[in-house]
Design a protein around this motif. Structure first.
Motif, PDB file in Angstrom:
ATOM      1  N   ILE A 247       0.836  -1.207   0.000  1.00 23.10           N
ATOM      2  CA  ILE A 247       0.000   0.000   0.000  1.00 23.10           C
ATOM      3  C   ILE A 247       0.867   1.253   0.000  1.00 23.10           C
ATOM      4  O   ILE A 247       0.593   2.228  -0.729  1.00 23.10           O
ATOM      5  CB  ILE A 247      -0.946  -0.019   1.227  1.00 23.10           C
ATOM      6  N   GLU A 248       1.938   1.250   0.780  1.00 19.74           N
ATOM      7  CA  GLU A 248       2.819   2.413   0.839  1.00 19.74           C
ATOM      8  C   GLU A 248       3.510   2.642  -0.512  1.00 19.74           C
ATOM      9  O   GLU A 248       3.670   3.791  -0.965  1.00 19.74           O
ATOM     10  CB  GLU A 248       3.874   2.229   1.938  1.00 19.74           C
ATOM     11  N   VAL A 249       3.925   1.577  -1.177  1.00 18.32           N
ATOM     12  CA  VAL A 249       4.590   1.709  -2.488  1.00 18.32           C
ATOM     13  C   VAL A 249       3.629   2.304  -3.519  1.00 18.32           C
ATOM     14  O   VAL A 249       3.982   3.211  -4.293  1.00 18.32           O
ATOM     15  CB  VAL A 249       5.118   0.341  -2.967  1.00 18.32           C
ATOM     16  N   ILE A 250       2.389   1.811  -3.523  1.00 17.95           N
ATOM     17  CA  ILE A 250       1.413   2.314  -4.497  1.00 17.95           C
ATOM     18  C   ILE A 250       1.077   3.777  -4.207  1.00 17.95           C
ATOM     19  O   ILE A 250       0.970   4.609  -5.127  1.00 17.95           O
ATOM     20  CB  ILE A 250       0.135   1.447  -4.475  1.00 17.95           C
ATOM     21  N   GLN A 251       0.920   4.120  -2.926  1.00 13.81           N
ATOM     22  CA  GLN A 251       0.602   5.506  -2.577  1.00 13.81           C
ATOM     23  C   GLN A 251       1.735   6.449  -2.973  1.00 13.81           C
ATOM     24  O   GLN A 251       1.497   7.601  -3.367  1.00 13.81           O
ATOM     25  CB  GLN A 251       0.315   5.613  -1.080  1.00 13.81           C
ATOM     26  N   THR A 252       2.976   5.986  -2.878  1.00 11.60           N
ATOM     27  CA  THR A 252       4.109   6.795  -3.329  1.00 11.60           C
ATOM     28  C   THR A 252       4.081   6.964  -4.848  1.00 11.60           C
ATOM     29  O   THR A 252       4.361   8.063  -5.397  1.00 11.60           O
ATOM     30  CB  THR A 252       5.429   6.144  -2.890  1.00 11.60           C
ATOM     31  N   SER A 253       3.730   5.881  -5.551  1.00 11.66           N
ATOM     32  CA  SER A 253       3.686   5.934  -7.025  1.00 11.66           C
ATOM     33  C   SER A 253       2.576   6.857  -7.522  1.00 11.66           C
ATOM     34  O   SER A 253       2.693   7.457  -8.614  1.00 11.66           O
ATOM     35  CB  SER A 253       3.482   4.526  -7.592  1.00 11.66           C
ATOM     36  N   SER A 268      -6.465  -0.360  -6.763  1.00 10.46           N
ATOM     37  CA  SER A 268      -5.567  -1.351  -6.156  1.00 10.46           C
ATOM     38  C   SER A 268      -5.423  -1.117  -4.654  1.00 10.46           C
ATOM     39  O   SER A 268      -5.401  -2.059  -3.857  1.00 10.46           O
ATOM     40  CB  SER A 268      -4.185  -1.295  -6.833  1.00 10.46           C
ATOM     41  N   VAL A 269      -5.317   0.156  -4.248  1.00 11.07           N
ATOM     42  CA  VAL A 269      -5.189   0.477  -2.823  1.00 11.07           C
ATOM     43  C   VAL A 269      -6.440   0.035  -2.055  1.00 11.07           C
ATOM     44  O   VAL A 269      -6.350  -0.515  -0.950  1.00 11.07           O
ATOM     45  CB  VAL A 269      -4.914   1.990  -2.630  1.00 11.07           C
ATOM     46  N   ARG A 270      -7.626   0.303  -2.662  1.00 10.72           N
ATOM     47  CA  ARG A 270      -8.873  -0.120  -2.001  1.00 10.72           C
ATOM     48  C   ARG A 270      -8.911  -1.633  -1.809  1.00 10.72           C
ATOM     49  O   ARG A 270      -9.294  -2.146  -0.751  1.00 10.72           O
ATOM     50  CB  ARG A 270     -10.088   0.360  -2.803  1.00 10.72           C
ATOM     51  N   ASN A 271      -8.493  -2.366  -2.831  1.00 13.07           N
ATOM     52  CA  ASN A 271      -8.494  -3.829  -2.737  1.00 13.07           C
ATOM     53  C   ASN A 271      -7.513  -4.324  -1.670  1.00 13.07           C
ATOM     54  O   ASN A 271      -7.808  -5.237  -0.894  1.00 13.07           O
ATOM     55  CB  ASN A 271      -8.147  -4.447  -4.098  1.00 13.07           C
ATOM     56  N   LEU A 272      -6.322  -3.677  -1.657  1.00 11.84           N
ATOM     57  CA  LEU A 272      -5.325  -4.069  -0.662  1.00 11.84           C
ATOM     58  C   LEU A 272      -5.792  -3.735   0.758  1.00 11.84           C
ATOM     59  O   LEU A 272      -5.550  -4.492   1.706  1.00 11.84           O
ATOM     60  CB  LEU A 272      -3.982  -3.383  -0.954  1.00 11.84           C
ATOM     61  N   ASN A 273      -6.475  -2.595   0.923  1.00 11.72           N
ATOM     62  CA  ASN A 273      -7.009  -2.225   2.242  1.00 11.72           C
ATOM     63  C   ASN A 273      -8.058  -3.232   2.710  1.00 11.72           C
ATOM     64  O   ASN A 273      -8.145  -3.559   3.900  1.00 11.72           O
ATOM     65  CB  ASN A 273      -7.605  -0.822   2.201  1.00 11.72           C
ATOM     66  N   GLU A 274      -8.883  -3.713   1.759  1.00 12.03           N
ATOM     67  CA  GLU A 274      -9.867  -4.731   2.117  1.00 12.03           C
ATOM     68  C   GLU A 274      -9.184  -6.022   2.564  1.00 12.03           C
ATOM     69  O   GLU A 274      -9.586  -6.649   3.551  1.00 12.03           O
ATOM     70  CB  GLU A 274     -10.792  -4.990   0.929  1.00 12.03           C
ATOM     71  N   GLU A 275      -8.129  -6.423   1.831  1.00 13.75           N
ATOM     72  CA  GLU A 275      -7.381  -7.624   2.220  1.00 13.75           C
ATOM     73  C   GLU A 275      -6.719  -7.434   3.584  1.00 13.75           C
ATOM     74  O   GLU A 275      -6.678  -8.351   4.417  1.00 13.75           O
ATOM     75  CB  GLU A 275      -6.317  -7.944   1.161  1.00 13.75           C
ATOM     76  N   TYR A 276      -6.208  -6.221   3.816  1.00 12.03           N
ATOM     77  CA  TYR A 276      -5.554  -5.929   5.096  1.00 12.03           C
ATOM     78  C   TYR A 276      -6.557  -6.032   6.249  1.00 12.03           C
ATOM     79  O   TYR A 276      -6.259  -6.604   7.306  1.00 12.03           O
ATOM     80  CB  TYR A 276      -4.941  -4.530   5.045  1.00 12.03           C
ATOM     81  N   SER A 277      -7.763  -5.493   6.036  1.00 13.31           N
ATOM     82  CA  SER A 277      -8.797  -5.555   7.079  1.00 13.31           C
ATOM     83  C   SER A 277      -9.203  -6.996   7.364  1.00 13.31           C
ATOM     84  O   SER A 277      -9.403  -7.389   8.520  1.00 13.31           O
ATOM     85  CB  SER A 277     -10.021  -4.727   6.641  1.00 13.31           C
TER      86      SER A 277
END
Length: 492
Positions: A247-253, A268-277
């Motif tokens: 998530i941090e890499v994508i947010q930087t990009s 992609s960030v939304r999907n990763l946040n869902e997986e993280y939750s």
């Protein structure tokens, strides 16, 4: 671990000393005159500190001979021994007397034959103790004064060999084969201190016992929940770290992305946040399940069948007088029986116990046992005995057994109580025995050893109907040593 060669010879010397010391163990109670004497608790100091609870007790670094099914839980070779100090106040309506005694309580070895499947143990401990001296002046209906004197010593000892086996997980069975041996010495005198023309009477009796005795046990453990192999907190932590890094890499990009690329990256960030939750929730559930799975409940059951023990009896009845030096002079022998063969019948006994464990912090247990002493007999004669039962409960708390920076957090704190209707039934009174106990388990630094201390305060009997009340304090100090024996060394 301690050097086994250094440990072997001191242990052997202690065993030989224990055999002699336990065989000399004695009681100081007038109630030991009845039956086979004062019955001794078969557990160890750690059990005494918890009120005597032992039937559901099964831990990997502690021996429990009360329920032989527990041997299958042993992970290391375990040595147990203890010494006891007793202070008893004998009390009647008009008199008090204090008696002190010290004795070696037991020694025992236990070891795993196959880890988590099969364990064994052996040892020596007292089964019953006899020790009394009673003087009873009497006046009969004709005004004739006599003095009745009762003396007794000895007792029975128990050498046992036991095995415990677990045919499948959380269930185990076991048995102890014991050799009961010892001598019961009793003497009774009837004297006429004020009549020189009357002969006194002395009856001396000695009963020797040596025979096999068996007791059996079973334990069944229930775990509240068990973790699945896939429920690894380490794996989930690694997954969460990877998601967080992604998530941090994508947010930087996203800072340098075009509007079209930004939209895709936000998805992609939304999907990763869902997986993280989801991973966070799964970890929370695993932690909760792990906490719950630290609870376990062990049910223990023991029993011993009614057993006839081989015994021999010698009895001598004499009339005597005292000479001018106060020495006994035998005048006549009325009866002289030597080495008469017979049996001593021990009755059926049974017990049921529950032990609940919460991780390594809490142990909470309770036991109930009973024995059918109305079936007791010795050479065909019964005694003033009744069926007995006992209930006990106790707790052990360890703040943190791994708190290396705080010694007192590693200490085991124990408390318990017991109540018993004993097998003594005298003058229409069945005597009760009740008491409370406290104890400590003190780890010995830089060794796989534990020092156990317990103190028990209790009361037995009553002053009613000219009986005797016993108020007692018993302090015991025990020692548990663990080591890895019977394992072939790979390096010299």
């Amino acid at each position: 671990m301690l050097n086994r060669r250094k440990l072997f010879f001191p242990s052997l010397l202690l065993i030989l000393f224990s055999i002699q010391s336990i065989a000399q163990n004695s009681s100081s109670s007038p109630y030991s005159r009845y039956g086979i004497g004062d019955l001794q608790f078969g557990g160890f100091v750690k059990n005494t500190g918890m009120g005597g609870t032992a039937l559901g007790y099964a831990l990997p670094f502690n021996l429990n001979i009360v329920n032989p099914a527990s041997y299958s839980s042993l992970l290391l070779t375990t040595f147990e021994t203890a010494v006891s100090m007793n202070q008893v106040q004998l009390k009647t309506d008009s008199k008090k007397q204090n008696i002190n005694s010290t004795s070696l309580s037991y020694f025992a070895f236990g070891f795993p034959v196959k880890n988590k499947k099969w364990g064994a143990g052996f040892g020596l401990l007292p089964y019953s103790n006899v020790g009394y001296s009673i003087t009873d002046p009497q006046v009969d209906a004709d005004g004739l004064r006599t003095v009745h004197t009762y003396n007794g010593s000895g007792g029975l000892n128990q050498f046992f060999i036991g095995n415990g086996y677990s045919p499948f997980k959380n269930f185990s069975i076991g048995a102890n084969a014991s050799y009961l041996f010892g001598i019961l010495d009793q003497e009774r005198r009837v004297e006429f201190p004020y009549l020189s023309n009357y002969f006194n009477t002395r009856i001396t009796q000695q009963t020797s016992v040596g025979a096999l005795y068996f007791n059996f046990g079973m334990q069944l453990t229930f775990d509240s929940l068990r973790l699945e192999p896939s429920d690894s907190i380490k794996t989930l932590d690694k997954q969460l770290n990877n998601l967080h890094d992604s998530i941090e890499v994508i947010q930087t990009s996203m800072k340098q992305a075009t509007p079209e690329q930004r939209t895709a990256l936000e998805t992609s960030v939304r999907n990763l946040n869902e997986e993280y939750s989801k991973a966070e929730l799964q970890k929370k559930n695993v932690v909760h399940r792990k906490v719950k799975s630290d609870w376990s409940l062990t049910l223990g059951l023991t029993g011993s069948p009614k057993t006839s023990l081989r015994a021999t009896n010698s009895r001598l009845v004499e009339s005597f007088a005292y000479n001018s030096f106060g020495e006994i002079v035998v005048r006549d022998t009325a009866e002289n029986i030597e080495s008469e063969r017979g049996t001593l019948v021990l009755p059926l006994s049974a017990g049921f116990g529950v032990m609940m464990r919460k991780g390594s912090r809490w142990l909470i247990g309770t036991d109930f046992s009973l024995q059918n002493w109305k079936d007791y007999s010795i050479f065909g004669e019964s005694d003033s005995l009744a069926n007995s039962w006992r209930v006990s409960a106790g707790v052990q708390f360890t703040p943190n057994e791994r708190a290396l920076k705080s010694y007192w957090k590693m200490v085991q704190y124990r408390f318990g109580f017991h109540y018993e209707q004993t097998y003594l039934q005298l003058r229409n009174n069945q005597l009760n025995d009740y008491g409370i106990s406290i104890g400590l388990g003190l780890p010995v630094k830089r060794s796989a050893a534990m020092l156990h201390i317990s103190a028990e305060v209790g009361k037995r009997g009553t002053v009613s109907d000219n009986l005797i009340e016993e108020n007692y304090i018993k302090v015991s100090i025990g020692f548990t040593l663990n080591d890895r024996w019977f394992v072939k060394t790979k390096f010299d």
